[in-house]
Each structure stands twice: as C-alpha cells, then as structure tokens.
Design a protein around this motif. Structure first.
Motif, PDB file in Angstrom:
ATOM      1  N   GLY A 129      10.738   1.577  -7.505  1.00  0.00           N
ATOM      2  CA  GLY A 129      10.670   1.807  -6.076  1.00  0.00           C
ATOM      3  C   GLY A 129      11.336   0.643  -5.384  1.00  0.00           C
ATOM      4  N   VAL A 130      10.793   0.287  -4.251  1.00  0.00           N
ATOM      5  CA  VAL A 130      11.328  -0.826  -3.480  1.00  0.00           C
ATOM      6  C   VAL A 130      10.160  -1.714  -3.111  1.00  0.00           C
ATOM      7  CG1 VAL A 130      12.369  -1.479  -1.287  1.00  0.00           C
ATOM      8  CG2 VAL A 130      13.264   0.475  -2.544  1.00  0.00           C
ATOM      9  N   SER A 131      10.363  -3.028  -3.234  1.00  0.00           N
ATOM     10  CA  SER A 131       9.310  -3.937  -2.826  1.00  0.00           C
ATOM     11  C   SER A 131       9.915  -5.133  -2.119  1.00  0.00           C
ATOM     12  CB  SER A 131       8.491  -4.404  -4.032  1.00  0.00           C
ATOM     13  OG  SER A 131       7.490  -5.281  -3.602  1.00  0.00           O
ATOM     14  N   PRO A 158       4.601  14.751  -0.951  1.00  0.00           N
ATOM     15  CA  PRO A 158       4.933  13.345  -1.230  1.00  0.00           C
ATOM     16  C   PRO A 158       3.772  12.590  -1.868  1.00  0.00           C
ATOM     17  CG  PRO A 158       5.590  13.959   0.987  1.00  0.00           C
ATOM     18  CD  PRO A 158       4.783  15.095   0.460  1.00  0.00           C
ATOM     19  N   VAL A 174       3.585  -4.830  -2.337  1.00  0.00           N
ATOM     20  CA  VAL A 174       3.609  -3.440  -1.887  1.00  0.00           C
ATOM     21  C   VAL A 174       4.879  -2.806  -2.430  1.00  0.00           C
ATOM     22  CG1 VAL A 174       3.634  -1.890   0.092  1.00  0.00           C
ATOM     23  CG2 VAL A 174       2.327  -4.019   0.184  1.00  0.00           C
ATOM     24  N   VAL A 175       4.717  -1.654  -3.103  1.00  0.00           N
ATOM     25  CA  VAL A 175       5.855  -0.944  -3.671  1.00  0.00           C
ATOM     26  C   VAL A 175       5.990   0.392  -2.961  1.00  0.00           C
ATOM     27  CG1 VAL A 175       6.891  -0.026  -5.771  1.00  0.00           C
ATOM     28  CG2 VAL A 175       5.443  -2.047  -5.890  1.00  0.00           C
ATOM     29  N   SER A 176       7.223   0.738  -2.565  1.00  0.00           N
ATOM     30  CA  SER A 176       7.466   2.011  -1.887  1.00  0.00           C
ATOM     31  C   SER A 176       8.369   2.872  -2.745  1.00  0.00           C
ATOM     32  CB  SER A 176       8.149   1.777  -0.544  1.00  0.00           C
ATOM     33  OG  SER A 176       7.396   0.871   0.216  1.00  0.00           O
ATOM     34  N   ILE A 177       8.119   4.192  -2.693  1.00  0.00           N
ATOM     35  CA  ILE A 177       9.079   5.115  -3.292  1.00  0.00           C
ATOM     36  C   ILE A 177       9.729   5.910  -2.172  1.00  0.00           C
ATOM     37  CG2 ILE A 177       7.867   5.314  -5.482  1.00  0.00           C
ATOM     38  CD1 ILE A 177       7.054   8.180  -4.374  1.00  0.00           C
ATOM     39  N   ASN A 178      10.892   6.445  -2.449  1.00  0.00           N
ATOM     40  CA  ASN A 178      11.676   7.196  -1.468  1.00  0.00           C
ATOM     41  C   ASN A 178      11.840   6.383  -0.186  1.00  0.00           C
ATOM     42  OD1 ASN A 178      11.699   9.295  -3.288  1.00  0.00           O
ATOM     43  ND2 ASN A 178       9.941  10.303  -2.349  1.00  0.00           N
ATOM     44  N   ASP A 179      12.111   5.109  -0.359  1.00  0.00           N
ATOM     45  CA  ASP A 179      12.168   4.224   0.794  1.00  0.00           C
ATOM     46  C   ASP A 179      13.237   4.699   1.766  1.00  0.00           C
ATOM     47  OD1 ASP A 179      11.378   1.893   2.209  1.00  0.00           O
ATOM     48  OD2 ASP A 179      13.271   0.970   1.600  1.00  0.00           O
ATOM     49  N   PHE A 187       6.115   0.367 -10.127  1.00  0.00           N
ATOM     50  CA  PHE A 187       4.691   0.616  -9.900  1.00  0.00           C
ATOM     51  C   PHE A 187       3.873   0.275 -11.146  1.00  0.00           C
ATOM     52  CE2 PHE A 187       5.060   3.779  -6.301  1.00  0.00           C
ATOM     53  CZ  PHE A 187       4.292   3.021  -5.455  1.00  0.00           C
ATOM     54  N   GLY A 222       9.334  11.703   2.736  1.00  0.00           N
ATOM     55  CA  GLY A 222       8.421  11.589   1.613  1.00  0.00           C
ATOM     56  C   GLY A 222       8.212  10.163   1.161  1.00  0.00           C
ATOM     57  N   ALA A 257      -2.603   6.051  -0.191  1.00  0.00           N
ATOM     58  CA  ALA A 257      -1.160   6.169   0.039  1.00  0.00           C
ATOM     59  C   ALA A 257      -0.847   6.883   1.344  1.00  0.00           C
ATOM     60  CB  ALA A 257      -0.506   6.914  -1.128  1.00  0.00           C
ATOM     61  N   GLU A 258      -1.801   7.716   1.856  1.00  0.00           N
ATOM     62  CA  GLU A 258      -1.552   8.423   3.110  1.00  0.00           C
ATOM     63  C   GLU A 258      -1.693   7.484   4.302  1.00  0.00           C
ATOM     64  OE1 GLU A 258      -0.508  11.614   3.067  1.00  0.00           O
ATOM     65  OE2 GLU A 258      -0.597  11.445   0.891  1.00  0.00           O
ATOM     66  N   ARG A 316       6.429   6.895   0.469  1.00  0.00           N
ATOM     67  CA  ARG A 316       5.024   6.528   0.300  1.00  0.00           C
ATOM     68  C   ARG A 316       4.944   5.105  -0.257  1.00  0.00           C
ATOM     69  NH1 ARG A 316       4.238  10.198   2.889  1.00  0.00           N
ATOM     70  NH2 ARG A 316       2.614  11.787   2.842  1.00  0.00           N
ATOM     71  N   SER A 317       3.918   4.384   0.125  1.00  0.00           N
ATOM     72  CA  SER A 317       3.767   3.009  -0.342  1.00  0.00           C
ATOM     73  C   SER A 317       2.384   2.795  -0.918  1.00  0.00           C
ATOM     74  CB  SER A 317       3.981   2.033   0.814  1.00  0.00           C
ATOM     75  OG  SER A 317       5.253   2.235   1.376  1.00  0.00           O
ATOM     76  N   LEU A 318       2.308   1.884  -1.859  1.00  0.00           N
ATOM     77  CA  LEU A 318       1.021   1.477  -2.426  1.00  0.00           C
ATOM     78  C   LEU A 318       1.014  -0.038  -2.550  1.00  0.00           C
ATOM     79  CD1 LEU A 318       0.059   3.776  -5.430  1.00  0.00           C
ATOM     80  CD2 LEU A 318      -1.068   3.596  -3.230  1.00  0.00           C
ATOM     81  N   GLN A 360       3.787  13.511  -5.424  1.00  0.00           N
ATOM     82  CA  GLN A 360       4.943  12.880  -6.043  1.00  0.00           C
ATOM     83  C   GLN A 360       4.662  11.404  -6.313  1.00  0.00           C
ATOM     84  OE1 GLN A 360       8.420  13.008  -3.598  1.00  0.00           O
ATOM     85  NE2 GLN A 360       9.719  12.157  -5.197  1.00  0.00           N
ATOM     86  N   LEU A 361       4.024  10.769  -5.326  1.00  0.00           N
ATOM     87  CA  LEU A 361       3.696   9.349  -5.477  1.00  0.00           C
ATOM     88  C   LEU A 361       2.829   9.131  -6.703  1.00  0.00           C
ATOM     89  CD1 LEU A 361       3.528   6.444  -3.975  1.00  0.00           C
ATOM     90  CD2 LEU A 361       1.200   7.204  -3.523  1.00  0.00           C
ATOM     91  N   GLU A 413       3.170  -0.009   4.587  1.00  0.00           N
ATOM     92  CA  GLU A 413       4.051  -1.028   4.029  1.00  0.00           C
ATOM     93  C   GLU A 413       4.265  -2.176   5.014  1.00  0.00           C
ATOM     94  OE1 GLU A 413       8.082  -0.034   3.315  1.00  0.00           O
ATOM     95  OE2 GLU A 413       8.413  -1.748   2.006  1.00  0.00           O
TER      96      GLU A 413
END
Lengths: 360, 213, 211
Positions: free
Chosen positions: A61-63, A44, C38-43, A73, C47, C10-11, C49-51, A47-48, C15
């Motif tokens: 993504g989702v925010s 992951p 803050v943006v998340s993928i695969n919410d 992103f 897997g 990211a680890e 992850r957020s940044l 992937q990120l 979020e």
C-alpha cells in the motif's frame, strides 16, 4: 350467493397476491444482487481485509512512514519462516548433528583408530605445499569460528540459557553475533583461496566410484585404491565449493541489511544459510574426525606437509606409485629443499647446492 | 567490581608499564649511539634516512614475487589494525576521554569493520605462514608466537564487545588489551616504534657511503 | 484478567497519522523508529482505505517463538513485551512478525541492527514501573497509571480502539450493526453504485469518481 361466492374468491385471490407480493417484492434486490454476484461492485472494506489477510500474497500500500517494507500491511511469509525455523531447522538439524556425532562414536567403537598397518617406515613423502596448508587452516579457522558462533545462536536458547541464565547467555549471544557477522565476510576469501589451491586433482573419475563401492577402505581388510585424492576427499572438496559459495552468498545478504532488501529475501537467505550450514557442519565432523584422531598418520599431511611412505601406500596407493617413480619418496624435510619447492625465490643468488645441481 | 578494577587501577598500571617501558627501550637504543665514522661523508645522512623509511616499505627489487604473500597479508593486517586502532569510533572516544582530552573524526562504522576484516584475515594468514613455512618456523621464537596470540586475543575480545551493551564483554576486552600493553615493551612488538629507527639508521649510514639503500 | 487488544476501524480511519505522532511524542522514540504506522490501499482512488498498524500483541507471538535469546514475555494483560537488556538485535523477530512491528536503530557492523524497539501498548518494560530507566528504554508506561495507549486515546475519529478485547469488540460490533452488515442487500453493493439500480453513477468509495 353465486355472486358473493365469486366476489369472495376474487378477494381471496387478490389477498393471496398482495400477500405474495409483500413477501416477494422486498426479496427482488436480494435476487438481483445474487444474480449479479457479490463481486460486481467490490466493497472497499472487504477488499481491505482481503489485503490485510494477504489472500493474494503480500501487496504494498502506501505509508507516510518510510521504512523497509513499511507500506506492507501484513508479511504473510513470516509465519512460514517461523515454522521452518522452529519446526524443521532446529529439530531436524539438531538430530542430524547428534546423529552424525553418534555415528562417528559408533564407528570409533567398532573400528577403533584406523592404524598404519605397516607401521611407520621413517621415509617421508611430500604431500601439501606451504600455501595449501596455510589456506587450509585459514579456511578451517574461519569455519570453526563461524560454526561455533552460529550454533550458539541457533541452539543457545535451548542448551545454554539453562546453564548461563538469561543475562549470561545474552552476553554470549551478543558476542557470538558480532563475531559471526565480522568473520563472515572473510569466509568467501577463504573459499576462493581453497578453490584456487585445491582444484587441481579434484575432478572425479572411475577410481572414485570403485573407492565408494569399497566403502572408502574404512572397513577392516577391505582396502580401496585411490590417487592423490580419494573419493571422500573429492566429495568434501566439492562440498566446500558448493556449500561455501551458497553460505557466503546468503550470509552476505543477511549481513548487510542496509541495501533495502525486504523480509522475504532475508527469510529465503536465512533458509539457504541454515540448511547449508547444518549440512556443512555435519560433513565437517567426518572430515575433522578422520583427519585428526580417527586415522594414524593423516594429520601430518596438513601440519608438516609430509606423510609417512606407508600411509601413502595404504591410503593413496596410485599416488604413491607415481611418487615412487618420480623419486619423491624418502625426501627428508630439509628446510632448504622445502623452501625451494614452495617458494618462487631464485636460489642461484644464494649459491645453494641444489640450484647448482639443477644447472649442471 | 571486576570492571572497575580493569578500567581503573589496572588500566593505569598497564599504561605506566607501557609508557615507561617503551621510553626506556627507546632511550636504550639512542644511548647505544652511532659508531664514529672517520671517513668524510659522501652525502648528508638525512636524505638517505628519509629515503629508506619509504623504500623499505616495499620489497627489494626481484624479491616481490617471492614475498608477495607477506606483502599482501602483512599490509592487510598492519593497515587494518592501524585504522581500527586509531580511527574506530569507540577507540577515538576512549582516547579522548581517558588519554589525550581531545579526539578526531573516526571513520564510519562500515570502514572500521572492513578494516577489522582485513586485520583479522591478515593476522591469521601471516601467523599460519609463520607456523607452516619451514624457514619461518625455524627462525620464530616464543616471543613471536606470544605476540601474535596476544594481539589476536585482544582483537577477538574487541570484536566480541562490538555490540557495546554488555559491560562484562567490554571489561574482558580491556583486560586483554592491558595484558598486551604490559607485554609490549618486553617483546618484538616494539617494532611498532623501532622500525623507523632501524630503517633510518641504515639509510643514513648508507647515504654517507654514497649508496642508495 | 483483561486481555489488551488494538482494533482499527477501516471505515473510520482517515489516515491523519495522529496515532503515529502521538506515539512518537509520548514514548520519545529515536529518529527512524516508528512503533506505529498508517498504511493505505488504493491511495487516491475510489475505495481508498487505511489502517493503523503496530504490534498487535499476539496470543501466540511469532517474535517470541523465534527469538534466539528468549527475551519476550506476555504480561497478565496480554501485552507482549521484551527485555532490552537481553535483546541482541538479530532481527529474527522482524522476519517472523506479520505486522512489521519490530524496529531497529542502526548500531552494529555494516549499519546492522541495535536493540529492537516496538510498541509496548504503552506498558513500559520489565524495569520498575514509570522509572526514569524504564522511560528511557521503553517509553511511557500509561497502563501502570491506569491509562490506555495514547495513539488510541488521541485518535480523532475513534477509528483506533485500544483496551480490553471484550470491550473493544463490543464497541466495534455495535458500530457494525448500525452500519449494516457488509454483504449483499442493504450494504455496499445496493446502497452505492449498483449499475442497474443507481443509474450508473459510481459512488463507490469515499473519494469521488475519476470519470
């Protein structure tokens, strides 16, 4: 001796085997992993960062922050747009504008003002109606306002900041931006009116091909035949149509950032707007030059609505022949006659002599 | 310095000239009076006056097609100007703070800008018509052109100051508006007030004669 | 001279949006303006992850390159700032920025843009340090007080790091070494969910499997 030697050999082989296993066994997971390939179980984290680097284009993504493109992103197209604006639009556009201006200056030096060879005849031929002239200058006014303010925004950083200073240019640019945005939505109206009033007579034909082959009669001693509109005027009209629609459409997208259009749409709209604007302005330089100071007797068509008979004969000979046949040459700019031609007012009520003649 | 002068003394000078000038000119109109009509009136004049105020907002029957340009462009300009003059948020705020002490609900920003679009398009169109039309050109005087040009400049500088972050741009707008206000009472711009007087005068006079004007 | 950088791990990011809240509170930005998000993928899936994203204070800042009035400048600390007295709110920086950092209050024709606002690395603007005007226009100037941006200071899991690029990258490098390198043998693929080795139990991601 023999036994010992045998024992030693076995021990040596066992030792080699153990050592080999010690080295090889830890490598098995590596080998398995290698055979399975790195993508078998996606990390992951990796992937990120693929998403962050936008290896597969922009993905959302989702925010929790609700905003246009808030959940994206990285916008990978921003850099492409920056390269277009700074490396292509600004320098190429600038050189195009300077080059065409220089070309016109050169033409002026060589050819001089295109004169009326036969001088003024004193006879007038009606050319453009009041409505046509009003719409022309309406479109022209909006166009010049938009072009000047647009160029201030595009080239001001390089040309005007050294002259006005950062604060002075900031005020100039803010005013330009507001004027550009406010007058912009008027331009589509002007384009539509232009199409309605100038479409007639602007379809291309073989005369225009010959006209272009003779360089539009711009060279000395090489007159080119043409009807009501010549090839150059027709191409300018169709440029106004195509460029006008493109620049209005892209401009409206840029002018209303409240409908949730994202950055990619805005960037493309800007590319269209910038390229078309540069081409439009460049082409307009030729139109403005030849229509005003470049040619004797041309401007009157758009200011007075009448041209001198000799001008018509020299530049639009086919049209002039038609007008002569119709008895329209030598029509004096008499107010009542003009109004009759241009307005739809029924003059019977006023008992005008013209109306009576028509009745009789 | 320039801003202070334009927003301070010059504003009051312009306002005084505008108000006093308009009042004097209206008094002048009223003082000239109405010619005595000895004939017995067929109808009361008031109804006719009100009627004409409305009917003269459109063309006379049969003239609509010929005057379509003036109808469309003229109303685009006048209605647009009316909205942006009295219902734009910055203007309402200015009226509240500097003139009346109270304000009213302004239109949303987009409506203000739309009104400005219409006003600009209309003004440019009617002025070009004035210059291009053979009759309009001949009956236009310097006053007509000057009024249009000053109005356009005042609107244009207002448009320049739309970003509302540069005092210098606002000062330029104030200055052009003040020039327009000083010019106003001496010009045909007075029609902003006198149109009602002339229309109702005609209507009242005709109503007394029994005619629907 | 130090070169200021943000780094989001990211680890570690969970979020919680604490950085967003801290930023809004510290800088008192208006409604609708978010200097950080803050943006998340695969919410909600394995897997996830957020940044935390904000202005990354680029060395070769695209916003600065395309600005028609040239209102951006880079401080000695490598912080990209802009002068709001010069900005005309055209929005070009927003088109060019990879991170979506520039924000615009509504304030022009047809709800178009007012003056741009973005993360300042809590370094204020061109006005006098920690003056009332500076705070009103640009928010807090913690750097001038010897402090680091509040978003990173407030981060509960220390996912968001801010400071001198060398120090920040050293911290992250140490973390990464301790965590083992992401790749093949000792990392994710072997530790979790390799079908042959971990008997088909899917443990990938911090969220539990949907199966």
């Amino acid at each position: 001796m023999n036994k010992n030697a045998k024992k030693r050999t076995v021990m040596r082989r066992v030792l080699v085997l153990i050592l080999s296993l010690v080295i090889i066994l830890p490598l098995i997971p590596y080998a398995v992993a290698l055979v399975d390939g790195p993508g078998a179980v996606p990390n992951p984290g990796a992937q990120l960062w693929n998403e962050v680097r936008q290896r597969d284009g922009a993905s959302a993504g989702v925010s929790q922050v609700q905003a246009v493109d808030g959940s994206v992103f990285i916008n990978p197209y921003g850099e492409r747009w920056r390269q277009f604006r700074m490396q292509q639009l600004v320098p190429i556009g600038g050189w195009l504008l300077v080059g065409v201006t220089a070309f016109i200056a050169l033409f002026r030096l060589i050819r001089g003002k295109v004169p009326l060879e036969g001088g003024r005849s004193g006879k007038l031929v009606p050319r453009f109606s009041v409505n046509q002239r009003v719409v022309h200058w309406f479109a022209g006014t909006i166009f010049v306002i938009e072009a000047v303010t647009g160029l201030v925004l595009l080239y001001g950083r390089f040309v005007l900041i050294p002259l006005l200073g950062p604060e002075g240019f900031s005020a100039t640019a803010a005013a330009s931006k507001e004027i550009h945005n406010l007058f912009g939505p008027i331009f589509p109206l002007a384009v539509v009116l232009m199409i309605l009033l100038f479409l007639r007579g602007n379809s291309p034909n073989m005369v225009d091909v010959k006209w272009f082959a003779k360089a539009g009669g711009l060279l000395k001693g090489m007159p080119a035949s043409s009807g009501y509109y010549n090839g150059g005027q027709k191409s300018w009209f169709w440029m106004v149509v195509v460029f006008g629609i493109a620049i209005s459409g892209s401009g409206l997208v840029l002018n209303f950032p409240v409908f949730g259009q994202g950055r990619e749409i805005m960037e493309w709209a800007h590319v269209v707007h910038g390229v078309v604007a540069i081409l439009f302005i460049t082409a307009s330089l030729g139109h403005i030059y030849i229509g005003t100071i470049g040619m004797e007797g041309a401007i009157e068509a758009m200011t007075q609505g009448y041209v001198d008979a000799n001008w018509a004969k020299e530049h639009h000979d086919l049209w002039f022949a038609e007008m002569e046949k119709a008895g329209m040459v030598g029509v004096a700019p008499n107010a009542l006659e003009e109004v009759k031609r241009h307005d739809d007012i029924d003059f019977k009520g006023f008992g005008s002599p013209g109306a009576k003649q028509k009745e009789g | 310095m320039f801003l202070e002068f334009v927003e301070g003394p010059l504003w009051y000078i312009a306002l005084t000239i505008f108000v006093v000038g308009v009042v004097l000119r209206l008094l002048d109109v009223f003082r000239s009076g109405v010619r005595t009509d000895l004939a017995p009136p067929r109808r009361e004049g008031l109804g006719g006056a009100l009627r004409t105020l409305v009917t003269r907002s459109w063309t006379a029957p049969g003239f609509t097609r010929g005057a379509a340009f003036h109808l469309v462009a003229g109303y685009m300009f006048h209605l647009g100007l009316f909205v942006l003059l009295f219902f734009a948020a910055p203007h309402v705020l200015f009226i509240e703070e500097r003139l009346l002490g109270f304000g009213w609900t302004p239109v949303p920003y987009w409506a203000f800008i739309l009104a400005a679009n219409f006003a600009f398009a209309g003004l440019i169109l009617v002025w070009l018509r004035r210059v291009m039309h053979p009759v309009m050109r001949r009956i236009s005087t310097l006053d007509d052109h000057l009024a249009v040009i000053l109005t356009f400049i005042a609107m244009f500088t207002g448009c320049m100051a739309l970003f509302q972050h540069h005092d210098s741009l606002r000062a330029i707008h104030m200055l052009t508006v003040e020039v327009l206000m000083i010019y106003f009472p001496f010009s045909r711009l007075m029609h902003a007030f006198t149109f009602a007087i002339s229309r109702s005068y005609t209507g009242a006079a005709m109503a007394r004669k029994g005619i629907n004007a | 001279m130090a070169r200021m950088k943000f780094l989001c791990d990211a680890e570690r990011c969970i979020e919680c949006n604490g950085c967003v809240t801290a930023c809004k509170n510290e800088n008192e930005v208006p409604w609708g303006i978010n200097r950080r998000r803050v943006v998340s993928i695969n919410d909600g899936s394995p897997g996830e992850r957020s940044l935390s994203v904000a202005c990354m204070h680029c060395s070769d800042a695209p916003c600065s390159a395309v600005c028609p009035v040239d209102c951006f400048y880079t401080t000695d600390d490598g912080v990209v700032l802009h002068d709001k007295d010069i900005c005309i709110g055209c929005g070009y920086c927003f088109y060019a920025c990879p991170f979506g950092a520039p924000q615009f209050p509504e304030g022009g024709a047809y709800g178009s843009r007012g003056k741009m606002d973005k993360c300042t690395f809590c370094a204020g603007g061109p006005l006098p340090d920690n003056s009332a005007e500076e705070f009103r226009e640009y928010g807090s100037n913690r750097l001038a007080q010897g402090k680091l941006p509040l978003c990173a200071e407030m981060c509960a899991t220390k996912a968001l790091l801010a400071g001198d690029g060398n120090v920040v990258s050293d911290i992250f490098r140490q973390r990464s070494v301790g965590r083992a390198s992401p790749g093949i043998a000792w990392a994710w693929g072997v530790a979790y969910g390799k079908p042959g080795i971990r008997s088909g139990r899917d443990m990938s991601g911090k969220a539990s499997s949907e199966e």
